[in-house]
Design a protein around this motif. Structure first.
Motif, PDB file in Angstrom:
ATOM      1  N   LYS A   6      34.093  35.801  36.891  1.00  0.00           N
ATOM      2  CA  LYS A   6      35.489  35.390  36.808  1.00  0.00           C
ATOM      3  C   LYS A   6      35.564  33.923  37.209  1.00  0.00           C
ATOM      4  O   LYS A   6      35.127  33.544  38.296  1.00  0.00           O
ATOM      5  CB  LYS A   6      36.317  36.251  37.767  1.00  0.00           C
ATOM      6  CG  LYS A   6      37.816  36.093  37.568  1.00  0.00           C
ATOM      7  CD  LYS A   6      38.607  36.620  38.737  1.00  0.00           C
ATOM      8  CE  LYS A   6      38.890  38.098  38.646  1.00  0.00           C
ATOM      9  NZ  LYS A   6      39.933  38.523  39.639  1.00  0.00           N
ATOM     10  N   TYR A   8      38.582  32.056  36.873  1.00  0.00           N
ATOM     11  CA  TYR A   8      39.917  31.671  37.327  1.00  0.00           C
ATOM     12  C   TYR A   8      40.880  32.825  37.049  1.00  0.00           C
ATOM     13  O   TYR A   8      40.802  33.448  35.996  1.00  0.00           O
ATOM     14  CB  TYR A   8      40.349  30.422  36.540  1.00  0.00           C
ATOM     15  CG  TYR A   8      41.763  29.993  36.777  1.00  0.00           C
ATOM     16  CD1 TYR A   8      42.126  29.299  37.932  1.00  0.00           C
ATOM     17  CD2 TYR A   8      42.755  30.292  35.847  1.00  0.00           C
ATOM     18  CE1 TYR A   8      43.429  28.918  38.150  1.00  0.00           C
ATOM     19  CE2 TYR A   8      44.079  29.914  36.063  1.00  0.00           C
ATOM     20  CZ  TYR A   8      44.402  29.224  37.220  1.00  0.00           C
ATOM     21  OH  TYR A   8      45.697  28.861  37.432  1.00  0.00           O
ATOM     22  N   GLU A   9      41.743  33.126  38.001  1.00  0.00           N
ATOM     23  CA  GLU A   9      42.792  34.111  37.729  1.00  0.00           C
ATOM     24  C   GLU A   9      44.145  33.438  37.844  1.00  0.00           C
ATOM     25  O   GLU A   9      44.516  32.923  38.899  1.00  0.00           O
ATOM     26  CB  GLU A   9      42.702  35.310  38.688  1.00  0.00           C
ATOM     27  CG  GLU A   9      43.842  36.286  38.441  1.00  0.00           C
ATOM     28  CD  GLU A   9      43.543  37.725  38.797  1.00  0.00           C
ATOM     29  OE1 GLU A   9      42.476  38.002  39.365  1.00  0.00           O
ATOM     30  OE2 GLU A   9      44.413  38.579  38.496  1.00  0.00           O
ATOM     31  N   LYS A  11      48.524  33.490  36.610  1.00  0.00           N
ATOM     32  CA  LYS A  11      49.625  34.442  36.764  1.00  0.00           C
ATOM     33  C   LYS A  11      49.621  35.483  35.652  1.00  0.00           C
ATOM     34  O   LYS A  11      49.966  36.634  35.873  1.00  0.00           O
ATOM     35  CB  LYS A  11      50.961  33.683  36.802  1.00  0.00           C
ATOM     36  CG  LYS A  11      51.146  32.937  38.128  1.00  0.00           C
ATOM     37  CD  LYS A  11      52.336  31.999  38.101  1.00  0.00           C
ATOM     38  CE  LYS A  11      51.948  30.653  37.571  1.00  0.00           C
ATOM     39  NZ  LYS A  11      52.952  29.609  37.717  1.00  0.00           N
ATOM     40  N   LYS A  13      46.899  35.572  33.074  1.00  0.00           N
ATOM     41  CA  LYS A  13      45.617  35.739  32.398  1.00  0.00           C
ATOM     42  C   LYS A  13      44.461  35.539  33.384  1.00  0.00           C
ATOM     43  O   LYS A  13      44.625  34.857  34.391  1.00  0.00           O
ATOM     44  CB  LYS A  13      45.472  34.698  31.265  1.00  0.00           C
ATOM     45  CG  LYS A  13      46.532  34.830  30.183  1.00  0.00           C
ATOM     46  CD  LYS A  13      46.255  33.932  28.985  1.00  0.00           C
ATOM     47  CE  LYS A  13      46.499  32.467  29.171  1.00  0.00           C
ATOM     48  NZ  LYS A  13      47.886  32.068  29.371  1.00  0.00           N
ATOM     49  N   ILE A  14      43.317  36.149  33.028  1.00  0.00           N
ATOM     50  CA  ILE A  14      42.094  35.923  33.802  1.00  0.00           C
ATOM     51  C   ILE A  14      41.060  35.309  32.860  1.00  0.00           C
ATOM     52  O   ILE A  14      40.946  35.743  31.707  1.00  0.00           O
ATOM     53  CB  ILE A  14      41.522  37.240  34.379  1.00  0.00           C
ATOM     54  CG1 ILE A  14      42.594  38.016  35.152  1.00  0.00           C
ATOM     55  CG2 ILE A  14      40.333  36.948  35.289  1.00  0.00           C
ATOM     56  CD1 ILE A  14      42.133  39.381  35.635  1.00  0.00           C
ATOM     57  N   TYR A  16      37.100  34.426  32.107  1.00  0.00           N
ATOM     58  CA  TYR A  16      35.719  34.782  32.442  1.00  0.00           C
ATOM     59  C   TYR A  16      34.738  33.889  31.693  1.00  0.00           C
ATOM     60  O   TYR A  16      35.004  33.479  30.549  1.00  0.00           O
ATOM     61  CB  TYR A  16      35.429  36.228  32.030  1.00  0.00           C
ATOM     62  CG  TYR A  16      36.203  37.265  32.808  1.00  0.00           C
ATOM     63  CD1 TYR A  16      35.699  37.777  33.995  1.00  0.00           C
ATOM     64  CD2 TYR A  16      37.423  37.744  32.332  1.00  0.00           C
ATOM     65  CE1 TYR A  16      36.404  38.738  34.717  1.00  0.00           C
ATOM     66  CE2 TYR A  16      38.133  38.708  33.038  1.00  0.00           C
ATOM     67  CZ  TYR A  16      37.614  39.197  34.225  1.00  0.00           C
ATOM     68  OH  TYR A  16      38.307  40.140  34.932  1.00  0.00           O
ATOM     69  N   THR A  26      39.280  35.189  27.702  1.00  0.00           N
ATOM     70  CA  THR A  26      40.583  35.249  28.373  1.00  0.00           C
ATOM     71  C   THR A  26      41.090  36.686  28.301  1.00  0.00           C
ATOM     72  O   THR A  26      41.164  37.255  27.208  1.00  0.00           O
ATOM     73  CB  THR A  26      41.597  34.354  27.642  1.00  0.00           C
ATOM     74  OG1 THR A  26      41.058  33.050  27.517  1.00  0.00           O
ATOM     75  CG2 THR A  26      42.899  34.269  28.378  1.00  0.00           C
ATOM     76  N   TYR A  28      44.337  38.939  28.945  1.00  0.00           N
ATOM     77  CA  TYR A  28      45.784  38.837  29.159  1.00  0.00           C
ATOM     78  C   TYR A  28      46.259  40.016  29.999  1.00  0.00           C
ATOM     79  O   TYR A  28      45.914  41.167  29.724  1.00  0.00           O
ATOM     80  CB  TYR A  28      46.510  38.857  27.809  1.00  0.00           C
ATOM     81  CG  TYR A  28      46.453  37.560  27.041  1.00  0.00           C
ATOM     82  CD1 TYR A  28      45.247  37.056  26.552  1.00  0.00           C
ATOM     83  CD2 TYR A  28      47.616  36.837  26.782  1.00  0.00           C
ATOM     84  CE1 TYR A  28      45.212  35.860  25.837  1.00  0.00           C
ATOM     85  CE2 TYR A  28      47.586  35.652  26.067  1.00  0.00           C
ATOM     86  CZ  TYR A  28      46.382  35.167  25.591  1.00  0.00           C
ATOM     87  OH  TYR A  28      46.357  33.997  24.883  1.00  0.00           O
ATOM     88  N   LYS A  29      47.085  39.729  31.015  1.00  0.00           N
ATOM     89  CA  LYS A  29      47.562  40.770  31.938  1.00  0.00           C
ATOM     90  C   LYS A  29      49.013  41.175  31.622  1.00  0.00           C
ATOM     91  O   LYS A  29      49.741  40.422  30.979  1.00  0.00           O
ATOM     92  CB  LYS A  29      47.536  40.243  33.380  1.00  0.00           C
ATOM     93  CG  LYS A  29      46.175  39.753  33.839  1.00  0.00           C
ATOM     94  CD  LYS A  29      46.139  39.505  35.340  1.00  0.00           C
ATOM     95  CE  LYS A  29      46.864  38.261  35.783  1.00  0.00           C
ATOM     96  NZ  LYS A  29      46.726  37.984  37.227  1.00  0.00           N
ATOM     97  N   GLN A  78      42.121  40.836  24.801  1.00  0.00           N
ATOM     98  CA  GLN A  78      41.079  39.864  25.157  1.00  0.00           C
ATOM     99  C   GLN A  78      40.866  38.863  24.031  1.00  0.00           C
ATOM    100  O   GLN A  78      40.825  39.245  22.867  1.00  0.00           O
ATOM    101  CB  GLN A  78      39.743  40.573  25.415  1.00  0.00           C
ATOM    102  CG  GLN A  78      39.788  41.505  26.591  1.00  0.00           C
ATOM    103  CD  GLN A  78      38.445  42.183  26.829  1.00  0.00           C
ATOM    104  OE1 GLN A  78      37.441  41.828  26.206  1.00  0.00           O
ATOM    105  NE2 GLN A  78      38.435  43.134  27.730  1.00  0.00           N
TER     106      GLN A  78
END
Ligand code: UDP
Length: 243
Positions: A6, A8-9, A11, A13-14, A16, A26, A28-29, A78
């Motif tokens: 990982k 960077y996380e 607000k 998205k994360i 990898y 990427t 998406y959350k 993703q």
């Protein structure tokens, strides 16, 4: 995926690393934040919807000679993207007055702007993403004048394309935020996302100022029906693109 590092996380998205240093993943959350993360929540299915809308719009903009970092989607939420260095400027393009423009200038919401307004904000949560001037951009050494001219030109071109595209979807593109990155060859690429999280979209099939909202303002202002609005945007975009 599970062993990927990982990087960077954020607000929504994360990010990898992948086995290929030129490619990032990427995810998406469903997490939603507003007012610089003072308001937090979840929008069910948002990760998938925003990923799919962004992928469709980036691929389409690519076909219109707008270079983007988008590669493909291995999973619905993703996105594989070309590794770029993100320029720490949020570029906001406005066709109609809304949001902070109205709060800061007194312009009435809904006023059509004679020429699209391009604004720059400093991408810094710590500082609350303040509005930048050209001189501040150069003072902070964020980009060169040549690169800024290139960014503005590309932003206006993207706006022209997206405005007419959304119009065909019976959606008014009020304003939106873009981010740009620089690849290893020093090319400027459109990056990040274009979704109901980052655009103001008004439904042309609705007149009522609350019913017409199809974007994150439904979450910001507690208007309800957030998931439905996001789904409707996705459906109209994909239908228009015949996907
Ligand atoms: N925007 C964004 N991320 C930000 C700030 C703004 O995606 O950190 C988008 C926002 O969704 C809207 C446009 O940029 O489509 C203009 O936002 P504005 O400056 O009016 O701020 P707001 O009213 O959302 O505080």
């Amino acid at each position: 995926m599970s062993q990927a590092a990982k990087l960077y996380e954020g607000k929504a998205k994360i990010l990898y690393a992948t086995a290929d240093p030129e490619i990032l993943l990427t995810v998406y959350k469903d997490d939603a934040t507003a007012f610089n993360a003072q308001k937090r929540g979840q929008i069910k299915g948002k990760g998938e919807i925003n990923c799919q809308i962004t992928a469709a719009l980036f691929a389409w903009l690519g076909s219109k000679d707008i270079p983007t970092h988008y590669l493909d989607c291995p999973e619905p939420n993703q996105m594989r993207v070309k590794a770029v260095e993100i320029i720490p400027i949020e570029v906001v393009i406005r066709n109609i007055a809304a949001g902070s423009l109205c709060r800061q200038t007194g312009l009435p919401e809904g006023k059509i702007l004679a020429t699209p307004l391009v604004e720059y904000y400093y991408k810094s949560d710590e500082l609350g993403d303040p509005l930048l001037t050209r001189d501040r951009i150069f003072l902070l050494d964020l980009v060169t004048p040549e690169r800024l001219a290139e960014i503005e030109k590309m932003a206006r071109e993207i706006n022209k394309n997206l405005q007419s595209f959304f119009d065909k979807c019976k959606i008014t593109l009020v304003d939106f935020k873009l981010e740009f990155g620089i690849d290893r060859q020093q090319n400027l690429l459109l990056a990040d996302e274009i979704s109901p999280d980052t655009c103001r979209l008004w439904d042309q099939k609705q007149n009522d100022p609350q019913s017409r909202v199809m974007d994150k303002d439904r979450f910001r202002k507690d208007l309800g029906q957030v998931e439905n609005a996001y789904q409707e945007v996705q459906q109209r975009v994909l239908t228009q693109l015949k996907l």
